[in-house]
Design an enzyme around this catalytic site. Structure first.
Site, PDB file in Angstrom:
ATOM      1  CD  GLU A  27      -2.622   0.968   2.636  1.00 13.90           C
ATOM      2  OE1 GLU A  27      -3.565   1.887   2.628  1.00 13.90           O
ATOM      3  OE2 GLU A  27      -2.710  -0.200   3.100  1.00 13.90           O
ATOM      4  CG  ASN A  72      -7.512   2.170   5.736  1.00 15.12           C
ATOM      5  OD1 ASN A  72      -8.332   1.088   5.501  1.00 15.12           O
ATOM      6  ND2 ASN A  72      -7.282   2.420   7.248  1.00 15.12           N
ATOM      7  CG  ASN A 172      -9.508  -1.558   2.240  1.00 17.39           C
ATOM      8  OD1 ASN A 172      -8.888  -2.649   2.359  1.00 17.39           O
ATOM      9  ND2 ASN A 172      -9.341  -0.550   2.874  1.00 17.39           N
ATOM     10  CD  GLU A 173      -9.933  -2.686   6.388  1.00 15.80           C
ATOM     11  OE1 GLU A 173      -9.826  -1.557   7.007  1.00 15.80           O
ATOM     12  OE2 GLU A 173      -9.057  -3.650   6.812  1.00 15.80           O
ATOM     13  CE1 TYR A 244      -3.073  -6.507   8.925  1.00 18.15           C
ATOM     14  CE2 TYR A 244      -5.140  -5.523   9.142  1.00 18.15           C
ATOM     15  CZ  TYR A 244      -4.088  -5.802   8.482  1.00 18.15           C
ATOM     16  OH  TYR A 244      -3.884  -5.250   7.162  1.00 18.15           O
ATOM     17  CD  GLU A 291      -5.898  -4.797   4.558  1.00 22.84           C
ATOM     18  OE1 GLU A 291      -5.811  -4.610   5.954  1.00 22.84           O
ATOM     19  OE2 GLU A 291      -6.435  -4.205   3.770  1.00 22.84           O
ATOM     20  CD  GLN A 345       0.548  -2.399   3.912  1.00 22.14           C
ATOM     21  OE1 GLN A 345       1.426  -2.018   2.952  1.00 22.14           O
ATOM     22  NE2 GLN A 345      -0.427  -1.833   4.077  1.00 22.14           N
TER      23      GLN A 345
END
Length: 493
Positions: A27, A72, A172-173, A244, A291, A345
């Site tokens: 990212e 993000n 994304n999200e 996470y 992720e 990442q």
């Protein structure tokens, strides 16, 4: 001594592993791109500014696809800012991470980098500030052969032939209130459908991933996932999952993170099956766990506006690597539905590879379990009969042994991944009689001080060790798993 048993039958098969399970993520965040993979003027940089010392370590990981450019960052990013002559590209505020984006690296540079690195691209379109029309234009720029404005502009910018990016994330999200232009499930579902229609009209060979829950901690989980799949069932191929974990003060609870990850996948399997039945459908919605990692989000600190700041640079311990290994086994054990997974990442930002600006590069502790999963986790995942002691964690009754077994018919080998999260030694009895006689090829172990961390001063403080092998040919054997240790056991048939 604790005792566990694995009875391994070669015909008890879960699924073939999709190579996209060994993917990662880059990212425009912190130093992931700038001074991570791209640093013009670095002694190890090539003529394009790509750091070859970093690329070599990425190639050793065997990464299949890399998700790009966010994250993000994606929800406020205009991809058009990152194409054309570099001197004409605008400097923008990135509101997602409170940084300044120079746009000196964009889709054309990333494509050239990925070809050199030997990876493929998992593209992403902006569903925050972006529109379905913007999404279609990006696919046209990347994949349309020529003779239109966007495809001809790609040729003018140095790529006459299409980039042929065949896997795309639709946002994304978008369930996250932190997301730029956050949407509720109904609004996202409608927007995602319109984007998917346009994207597939331009290239009907692409596959697409809709946004699932950003975490099991979201209040909208799993209702968000149900609604999104109901909207997008006929248009997309995968639903994304993100999760996470971090140590909140109890090492055993942290080591048990794989239990929560397993339940996350099971829950969404049931949700997807419900939607399939509701739609009278014939296809299974599979998952892109695009992720996953250990991430100490509590360590985030505010910082001034600047380019490529040193943020989210977690320094991983052996304990983190053990937790990471447990998560990797969960992904393998769900190979029937989890077809894509992206370690988030890849460089500097919560990453297995860490660089100095203008200087050296090292492997973090989590580098090794990903490397072994990628190297030895290809083939067919088996479902052994498991007997393991348990203990109580925040997730309830928790197995002290986490395991995954992969049979590779091409190399005629079986790999047993094993993690002992208990504080005592464990004897692991393996029954391999369904394969006939076998011979142990390798026994790799990660164990020791849980707080050990690789640094530039001590880059090998956390490294795997080769342990003595069981000699001769056999169909059953026992191995000792040290307290809180990760093991890779390789058998030739």
């Amino acid at each position: 001594m604790k005792q566990a048993k694995l009875h391994i039958e070669k015909d008890f098969r879960i699924a073939e592993v999709d190579e996209r399970l060994f993917s990662s993520f880059l990212e425009h965040l912190g130093r992931a791109i700038y001074t991570g993979i791209y640093e013009p003027g670095h002694p190890q940089a090539d003529e394009n500014g790509y750091r070859m010392d970093v690329m070599k370590l990425i190639q050793q990981l065997g990464v299949s696809h890399i998700r790009y450019p966010g994250g993000n960052f994606l929800s406020g990013y205009d991809w058009k800012d990152g194409i054309g002559p570099k001197e004409d590209r605008p400097r923008r505020l990135d509101l997602a991470w409170h940084t300044i984006e120079s746009n000196q690296f964009g889709i054309d540079e990333f494509y050239d980098w990925s070809k050199k690195a030997g990876t493929q691209i998992m593209g992403a379109v902006n569903m925050g500030t972006g529109t379905p029309k913007d999404a279609g234009q990006l696919v046209e720029y990347c994949n349309f052969a020529g003779g239109t404005y966007w495809s001809d502009l790609r040729a003018k910018n140095g790529h006459k032939d299409p980039l042929n990016i065949k896997l795309w994330c639709i946002g994304n999200e978008m369930d996250g209130e932190w997301q730029i232009c956050h949407l509720d499930a109904d609004d996202y579902g409608k927007k995602a459908v319109e984007a998917a229609k346009i994207m597939r009209w331009i290239d009907d060979s692409i596959q697409m991933v809709a946004c699932g829950s950003a975490s099991t901690l979201q209040k909208t989980y799993p209702e968000w996932d149900r609604k999104v799949m109901e909207y997008t069932y006929d248009y997309v191929d995968y639903l994304s999952l993100h999760r996470y974990y971090e140590n909140e003060g109890n090492d055993f609870d942290f080591l048990a993170s794989f239990v929560d990850m397993d339940r996350f996948i099971h829950t969404l399997e049931g949700t997807a099956n419900y939607v399939k039945a509701l739609k009278r459908g014939t296809k299974d919605i599979c998952f892109s766990f695009d992720e996953w990692n250990v991430w100490y989000q509590q360590h985030q600190q505010p910082h001034p506006w600047q380019e490529a700041p040193e943020i989210l640079e977690d320094h991983y311990t052996l304990l983190d690597a053990l937790v990471f290994a447990g998560m990797s086994m969960t992904l393998l054990n769900h190979a029937d539905r989890v077809k894509i997974a992206c370690l988030a990442q890849l460089v500097n930002v919560i990453a297995p590879i860490f660089t100095e600006k203008g200087g050296r590069v090292i492997k973090q502790s989590i580098y090794y379990p990903f490397e072994y999963m990628s190297k030895f986790g290809r083939g067919t995942v088996l479902k052994p009969v498991v007997s393991t002691p348990t203990a109580e964690s925040r997730y309830g009754d928790t197995p002290l042994l986490q395991q995954s077994v992969v049979y590779d018919e091409k190399t005629n080998a079986v790999t047993v991944f094993a993690l002992n999260i208990g504080a005592e030694e464990m004897q692991l009895d393996l029954d391999l009689r369904s394969f006939g006689k076998v011979k142990m090829q390798e026994h790799i172990c990660m164990a020791g001080s849980l707080s050990a961390t690789n640094t530039f001063a001590q880059p090998d403080a956390v490294t795997p060790k080769d342990l003595p092998l069981e000699q001769g040919e056999f169909d059953t054997c026992s191995v000792i798993l040290q307290p809180q240790s990760y093991h890779v056991l390789r058998f030739s048939l």
